[in-house]
Design an enzyme around this catalytic site. Sequence first.
Site, PDB file in Angstrom:
ATOM      1  N   ARG A  33      11.712  -2.326  11.207  1.00 13.57           N
ATOM      2  CA  ARG A  33      10.940  -1.582  11.827  1.00 13.57           C
ATOM      3  C   ARG A  33      10.500  -2.792  13.109  1.00 13.57           C
ATOM      4  NH1 ARG A  33       5.782   0.302   8.012  1.00 13.57           N
ATOM      5  NH2 ARG A  33       4.545  -0.617   9.692  1.00 13.57           N
ATOM      6  N   ARG A  88      11.908  -6.757   4.795  1.00 14.19           N
ATOM      7  CA  ARG A  88      11.983  -5.135   4.765  1.00 14.19           C
ATOM      8  C   ARG A  88      12.973  -4.434   5.687  1.00 14.19           C
ATOM      9  NH1 ARG A  88       6.407  -1.718   4.874  1.00 14.19           N
ATOM     10  NH2 ARG A  88       6.355  -2.630   6.887  1.00 14.19           N
ATOM     11  N   ARG A 127      -0.103  -9.003  13.561  1.00 13.78           N
ATOM     12  CA  ARG A 127      -0.736  -7.946  12.566  1.00 13.78           C
ATOM     13  C   ARG A 127      -1.555  -8.608  11.408  1.00 13.78           C
ATOM     14  NH1 ARG A 127       4.553  -5.373  10.157  1.00 13.78           N
ATOM     15  NH2 ARG A 127       3.148  -3.833   9.111  1.00 13.78           N
ATOM     16  N   LYS A 153       0.718  -1.151   0.074  1.00 15.24           N
ATOM     17  CA  LYS A 153      -0.217  -0.057  -0.248  1.00 15.24           C
ATOM     18  C   LYS A 153       0.811   1.093   0.028  1.00 15.24           C
ATOM     19  CE  LYS A 153      -2.216  -0.770   3.650  1.00 15.24           C
ATOM     20  NZ  LYS A 153      -1.545  -2.059   4.489  1.00 15.24           N
ATOM     21  N   ARG A 209      -9.365   0.542   9.287  1.00 17.65           N
ATOM     22  CA  ARG A 209      -8.882  -0.732   9.762  1.00 17.65           C
ATOM     23  C   ARG A 209      -9.823  -1.653  10.250  1.00 17.65           C
ATOM     24  NH1 ARG A 209      -3.476   0.263   8.609  1.00 17.65           N
ATOM     25  NH2 ARG A 209      -2.181  -0.722   9.440  1.00 17.65           N
TER      26      ARG A 209
HETATM   27  P1  AMP Z   1       0.838   1.091   8.429  1.00 18.60           P
HETATM   28  O1  AMP Z   1       1.923   1.657   8.476  1.00 18.60           O
HETATM   29  O2  AMP Z   1      -0.381   1.211   7.901  1.00 18.60           O
HETATM   30  O3  AMP Z   1       1.118  -0.670   8.478  1.00 18.60           O
HETATM   31  O4  AMP Z   1       0.427   1.093  10.371  1.00 18.60           O
HETATM   32  C1  AMP Z   1       1.457   1.027  11.167  1.00 18.60           C
HETATM   33  C2  AMP Z   1       0.740   0.762  12.561  1.00 18.60           C
HETATM   34  O5  AMP Z   1      -0.031   1.941  12.897  1.00 18.60           O
HETATM   35  C3  AMP Z   1      -0.630  -0.447  12.678  1.00 18.60           C
HETATM   36  O6  AMP Z   1      -0.170  -1.674  12.748  1.00 18.60           O
HETATM   37  C4  AMP Z   1      -1.194   0.013  13.751  1.00 18.60           C
HETATM   38  O7  AMP Z   1      -0.688  -0.068  15.023  1.00 18.60           O
HETATM   39  C5  AMP Z   1      -1.233   1.803  13.530  1.00 18.60           C
HETATM   40  N1  AMP Z   1      -2.351   2.132  12.662  1.00 18.60           N
HETATM   41  C6  AMP Z   1      -2.349   2.646  11.340  1.00 18.60           C
HETATM   42  N2  AMP Z   1      -3.396   2.835  10.785  1.00 18.60           N
HETATM   43  C7  AMP Z   1      -4.418   2.587  11.800  1.00 18.60           C
HETATM   44  C8  AMP Z   1      -5.802   2.591  11.884  1.00 18.60           C
HETATM   45  N3  AMP Z   1      -6.540   3.233  10.803  1.00 18.60           N
HETATM   46  N4  AMP Z   1      -6.523   2.132  12.978  1.00 18.60           N
HETATM   47  C9  AMP Z   1      -5.644   1.612  14.174  1.00 18.60           C
HETATM   48  N5  AMP Z   1      -4.430   1.647  14.098  1.00 18.60           N
HETATM   49  C10 AMP Z   1      -3.451   2.012  13.073  1.00 18.60           C
END
Ligand code: AMP
Length: 214
Positions: free
Chosen positions: A157, A124, A168, A13, A87
């Site tokens: 990360r 990654r 996740r 994404k 999410r």
């Molecule tokens: P991402 O970079 O989109 O993979 O997001 C990294 C982390 O941020 C996720 O694993 C969640 O802990 C948090 N996060 C990002 N977007 C959301 C969301 N819409 N709702 C809840 N937690 C989020």
Amino acid sequence: MIVVLTGAPGAGKGTQADLIEEKLGLRKVSTGDALRKHVRMGTEIGKVAGALMADGKLVPDDVLFEILKAEFGQRDGEKILLDGYPRNVEQAKTLQTLGERHPVKAVIHLDVSKNQLIERLTGRRVCSNCGKSFHVSFDPPRKEGVCDACGGDLTQRPDDRSDKVAVRLDVYESQTAPVLDYYKEMGLYQKIDGSGEQVEVFKKIEELIKRVAM
Ligand code: AMP
């Protein structure tokens, strides 16, 4: 208007969102990026979010709503590409409440097999200085552990460690996958095979966005 880009962690994404912003002119709003910024700056939101993110768990919905309001601003008619939100179904309903100013035009699901997701995420590496991403097998830096672009240290990360990746993916299955059904019922759902080369995947997304949302 909003185009939502969704899919499991590791589906690509972030990469595709950057391309969509650069080539199609939609403004990218990434809730993950916004939260990581809060964590780096040590804000109140960052303090709540940091540990949950490192564990691969979701940050509470009310925090995300604050992030969303701040990121959207007040401009009507802006074209936004939303990466990482909603999410869960509750968040999808919240997004609908912003419908007049920011109607959701399409929900693009980047579909990638579970094995490929695990391989992509655990391999990654990210530059601690400029944020550029690499992969130990598919896109290695010229010198191990060093960023090609700026010479910064490459790190993993915390949520890309294999135990956190498992959490996740479980969270995705149980909480985010139902969002796809929500959008199918609304007639907004579009599936794209996300397993191929980045450019090929982008071509399909570009064609779709031009057809349904521009
Ligand atoms: P991402 O970079 O989109 O993979 O997001 C990294 C982390 O941020 C996720 O694993 C969640 O802990 C948090 N996060 C990002 N977007 C959301 C969301 N819409 N709702 C809840 N937690 C989020």
